[in-house]
Scaffold this motif. Structure first.
Motif, PDB file in Angstrom:
ATOM      1  N   UNK A 135     -13.372  -0.469  65.445  1.00 22.41           N
ATOM      2  CA  UNK A 135     -13.240  -0.857  66.853  1.00 22.41           C
ATOM      3  C   UNK A 135     -14.391  -0.263  67.681  1.00 22.41           C
ATOM      4  N   UNK A 136     -15.432  -1.079  67.969  1.00 21.48           N
ATOM      5  CA  UNK A 136     -16.548  -0.584  68.776  1.00 21.48           C
ATOM      6  C   UNK A 136     -16.209  -0.728  70.261  1.00 21.48           C
ATOM      7  N   UNK A 137     -16.488   0.299  71.058  1.00 23.50           N
ATOM      8  CA  UNK A 137     -16.111   0.210  72.477  1.00 23.50           C
ATOM      9  C   UNK A 137     -17.119   0.912  73.376  1.00 23.50           C
ATOM     10  N   UNK A 150     -18.634   4.298  71.804  1.00 21.33           N
ATOM     11  CA  UNK A 150     -17.877   4.951  70.743  1.00 21.33           C
ATOM     12  C   UNK A 150     -17.405   3.923  69.731  1.00 21.33           C
ATOM     13  N   UNK A 151     -16.985   4.414  68.574  1.00 22.41           N
ATOM     14  CA  UNK A 151     -16.345   3.553  67.589  1.00 22.41           C
ATOM     15  C   UNK A 151     -15.077   4.259  67.140  1.00 22.41           C
ATOM     16  N   UNK A 152     -13.958   3.535  67.123  1.00 20.96           N
ATOM     17  CA  UNK A 152     -12.727   4.083  66.558  1.00 20.96           C
ATOM     18  C   UNK A 152     -12.407   3.314  65.287  1.00 20.96           C
ATOM     19  N   UNK A 153     -12.224   4.071  64.204  1.00 22.16           N
ATOM     20  CA  UNK A 153     -11.692   3.485  62.979  1.00 22.16           C
ATOM     21  C   UNK A 153     -10.198   3.744  63.026  1.00 22.16           C
ATOM     22  N   UNK A 181     -28.515   2.830  70.321  1.00 27.23           N
ATOM     23  CA  UNK A 181     -27.742   3.610  71.306  1.00 27.23           C
ATOM     24  C   UNK A 181     -26.893   4.674  70.596  1.00 27.23           C
ATOM     25  N   UNK A 182     -26.787   5.873  71.166  1.00 24.83           N
ATOM     26  CA  UNK A 182     -25.906   6.875  70.556  1.00 24.83           C
ATOM     27  C   UNK A 182     -24.436   6.513  70.754  1.00 24.83           C
ATOM     28  N   UNK A 183     -23.573   7.016  69.887  1.00 23.79           N
ATOM     29  CA  UNK A 183     -22.140   6.707  69.981  1.00 23.79           C
ATOM     30  C   UNK A 183     -21.314   7.836  69.407  1.00 23.79           C
ATOM     31  N   UNK A 184     -20.064   7.908  69.855  1.00 22.12           N
ATOM     32  CA  UNK A 184     -19.139   8.952  69.422  1.00 22.12           C
ATOM     33  C   UNK A 184     -18.255   8.408  68.293  1.00 22.12           C
ATOM     34  N   UNK A 185     -18.075   9.234  67.231  1.00 26.08           N
ATOM     35  CA  UNK A 185     -17.300   8.823  66.051  1.00 26.08           C
ATOM     36  C   UNK A 185     -15.839   9.230  66.224  1.00 26.08           C
ATOM     37  N   UNK A 241      -9.089  11.836  74.206  1.00 23.49           N
ATOM     38  CA  UNK A 241      -9.921  12.528  73.215  1.00 23.49           C
ATOM     39  C   UNK A 241     -11.404  12.424  73.544  1.00 23.49           C
ATOM     40  N   UNK A 242     -11.863  11.190  73.795  1.00 20.97           N
ATOM     41  CA  UNK A 242     -13.287  10.984  74.070  1.00 20.97           C
ATOM     42  C   UNK A 242     -13.587  11.180  75.561  1.00 20.97           C
ATOM     43  N   UNK A 243     -12.936  10.356  76.413  1.00 21.19           N
ATOM     44  CA  UNK A 243     -13.362  10.303  77.828  1.00 21.19           C
ATOM     45  C   UNK A 243     -13.104  11.614  78.558  1.00 21.19           C
TER      46      UNK A 243
END
Ligand code: GTP
Ligand code: SPV
Ligand code: MN
Length: 616
Positions: A135-137, A150-153, A181-185, A241-243
């Protein structure tokens, strides 16, 4: 309850998707998680309507979602969680910074490599028999200067559906990642594999989860691992968790703020436009204030965000804010035509309800939606319910998930990439005593002190005893990804940078109780009176009285026209009891002492000043 129709039979090829990524890091990470969790299939989510339809059909077929009667609530669904998976689990939430002191005394810390080993153990084979969704967001408008990817698996299609509403999700984000672009795992598993190690299958259940839960943030590598829960704040990893947890650390390192705040645009009768950001603890009124319908003539409130704000100093020197989310995950109970009619109209359709009650006509209900309960319902646990059942029909932390774009009060520029300039910051909590309806901070430092010393009665949004008073600095206690005292220091630093451009800071309390045990202040739409006072303070047209705890409205300063509130009640709303405030100061000192010498001296000085003035 077990279900006969396993969801795994037809997931992988239900809709056409891409099969991989050209970004080597993303592909390697997906491969690694797949090797660890052993899913049956991998689906790269494109964020399309078609995908959401396929997923909801799948969940309805397996009994994991109930389709509501489209006549009342088109394209809407009800999910009932496992009764043990209804709120955030704070005691299973970890901040695994390399250095324990960086997590601070308010977070659970675990040594990162030990935690990684533990997580490898629980995640091993955890997706067996299931489909793994990628899930890319984007948090914030795609490509915006304050936005982050970010991406959530996840192995939960319920999570995918919710992420599709709560974030800008899909193919475009993958393209941006592939462009560098950088992203959070972030990785999530419900922890309920359908096939065990020896290949024996077990049936799907209505709400798969695991008694063993982990919500783990690695701030140094900006990663999240969540296991065992499917519930909102534990599983929609874009959100808390992320935001908040990861983003607060990014903000510390890069000079910005990630806050548990609603955002509104306030329009005065003469057309003046103001933006307010307000932090209240979970289930203390953010969503309600963000959709407020003023009771005072000529004022308008438009919604920008209801839960999270990212704030950054702009080129003009002011503080600008975005809502990084795209949807609302709001508390259902207490949301009704009289309290929050805007929320009620927002969820006309395309809404996922979790743990509310089901009406006989296939629509939903919860306490507070209407004054009178229907004669018969199916409660949040799937049991028959009547008004004399002696229990609530909806869980106190039941929620609705709905797109912000459906909100009738949404501001035209709510997606402005650069955000909106903030005029006022508000801190609040649920306090039966002591804290007045509204007080203005004397300075930014005093405002940071107000934020740092918020206490609030516990709500159903997290596991624990409802009503118990706890410290919840900046409403960030469960969400600050680093040492809370360093976070206060960061706020002081941001204020210094802002200088005279800094927004005014206020403290509010809608929840003060009278001798009869009821709320003194009518709240909701009437809170506009308090907002009006704040704006008049900013404009310099309202007087204030300087008290030891802050600036309070002068006699007749607050607009109470047309409100049925006795003089006695107003006095109770603003009463400052010296003895209990001195006791509160003692508790604040004890609290500060937990953080030792990491507490910024400016906050100790503010405490000393409040004490000195109380003793005057
Ligand atoms: P989270 O989504 O958990 O972060 O909660 P929130 O801060 O958005 O809280 P929300 O607006 O959903 O309100 C939570 C509860 O507080 C609901 O039951 C509301 O009805 C109640 N509430 C909100 N505003 C007021 C108010 O002004 N006065 C009173 N008495 N209750 C309020
Ligand atoms: C909160 O608890 O502050 C919420 C709900 O907004 S959750 O997403 O579960 O964190
Ligand atoms: Mn919240």
């Amino acid at each position: 309850m077990t279900l006969t129709n396993s969801s795994r039979q037809n997931t992988g090829d239900a809709y056409p998707t891409r099969t991989g990524s050209t970004d080597p890091n993303l592909q390697a990470w997906v491969d690694e998680i797949a090797r660890l969790t052993e899913p049956d299939a991998i689906v790269w989510c494109d964020g399309s309507k078609r995908e959401a339809n396929e997923l909801s059909k799948l969940l309805v077929a397996s009994g994991q979602l109930i389709r509501l009667n489209p006549e009342w609530r088109p394209n809407s669904f009800l999910a009932r969680t496992n009764p043990k998976d209804v709120a955030r689990v704070e005691n299973r939430t970890f901040i695994c910074s390399n250095d324990e002191a960086d997590a601070g005394p308010t977070n659970n810390w675990a040594e990162p490599s030990a935690m990684r080993a533990e997580l490898r153990g629980v995640f091993a084979g955890s997706m067996r028999g299931r489909t793994m969704y990628i899930v890319p967001f984007s948090m914030g408008p795609l490509g915006g200067p304050i936005s982050q990817l970010g991406v959530e698996i996840t192995d939960s299609p319920y999570v995918v559906l919710n992420m599709g509403i709560m974030t800008r999700m899909g193919e475009t984000v993958l393209t941006m990642i592939e462009a560098g672009e950088p992203w959070v795992h972030t990785v999530h598993s419900v922890g309920y594999p359908l096939v065990d190690q020896s290949g024996i299958t077990r049936p799907e259940v209505e709400w798969p989860c695991n008694d063993d839960k982990y919500i783990v943030q690695f701030p140094d590598t900006r990663e999240v691992w969540s296991y065992g829960s499917g519930y909102g704040g534990n599983a929609l990893l874009s959100k808390k968790s992320f935001a908040l947890r990861i983003a607060s650390v990014m903000g510390r390192d890069e000079g910005w703020l990630a806050e548990h705040m609603l955002l509104i645009k306030l329009i005065s009768p003469d057309g003046g436009v103001f933006h307010v950001a307000a932090a209240f603890p979970s289930a203390c009124g953010k969503t309600n204030l963000s959709m407020l319908r003023p009771t005072i003539p000529g004022w308008r409130v438009e919604t920008i965000g209801d839960d999270i704000a990212w704030l950054r100093q702009g080129e003009d020197g002011r503080l600008w804010a975005i809502n990084p989310e795209a949807g609302f995950f709001g508390v259902a109970p207490g949301t009704g035509e009289t309290t929050n009619p805007t929320a009620v109209s927002t969820m006309w359709g395309n809404t996922i309800f979790t743990n509310v009650a089901l009406r006989d006509d296939g629509d939903v209900w919860w306490e507070g939606l209407t004054e009178k309960a229907p004669d018969h319902l199916i409660d949040w646990q799937g049991k028959d319910w009547t008004p004399d059942s002696g229990r609530t029909a909806a869980h106190p932390n039941s929620r609705f998930t709905v797109a912000a774009a459906q909100c009738p009060s949404i501001a035209d520029d709510w997606e402005a990439a650069g955000g909106v300039p903030i005029d006022a910051i508000v801190f609040g909590g649920r306090r039966a005593t002591n804290v007045p309806l509204v007080a203005q901070a004397r300075s930014w430092k005093h405002g940071v002190f107000m934020g740092a010393t918020i206490s609030s009665e516990k709500t159903a949004a997290a596991d624990g005893i409802v009503g118990e008073l706890r410290r919840d600095p900046f409403a960030m206690l469960p969400f600050c990804g680093y040492n809370m005292a360093d976070y206060w220091g960061h706020w002081l630093k941001v204020g210094k940078e802002l200088g005279t451009n800094a927004p005014a800071i206020f403290q509010v309390n809608w929840f003060r109780k009278g001798p009869d045990g009821g709320f003194i202040w009518p709240g909701f739409g009437e809170n506009s009176r308090v907002l009006e006072w704040m704006i008049r303070r900013i404009q310099g047209t309202a007087d204030a009285i300087d008290t030891p705890i802050g600036l309070l409205p002068a006699e007749d300063g607050l607009n109470l026209d047309g409100l049925d509130l006795s003089k006695e009640a107003v006095d109770q709303l603003f009463a400052i009891d010296q003895t209990s405030w001195l006791a509160e100061c003692d508790l604040t000192e004890e609290y500060f002492d937990k953080f030792g010498d990491r507490v910024p001296p400016a906050l100790r000085a503010e405490l000393a000043s409040v004490r000195y003035h109380l003793k005057d």
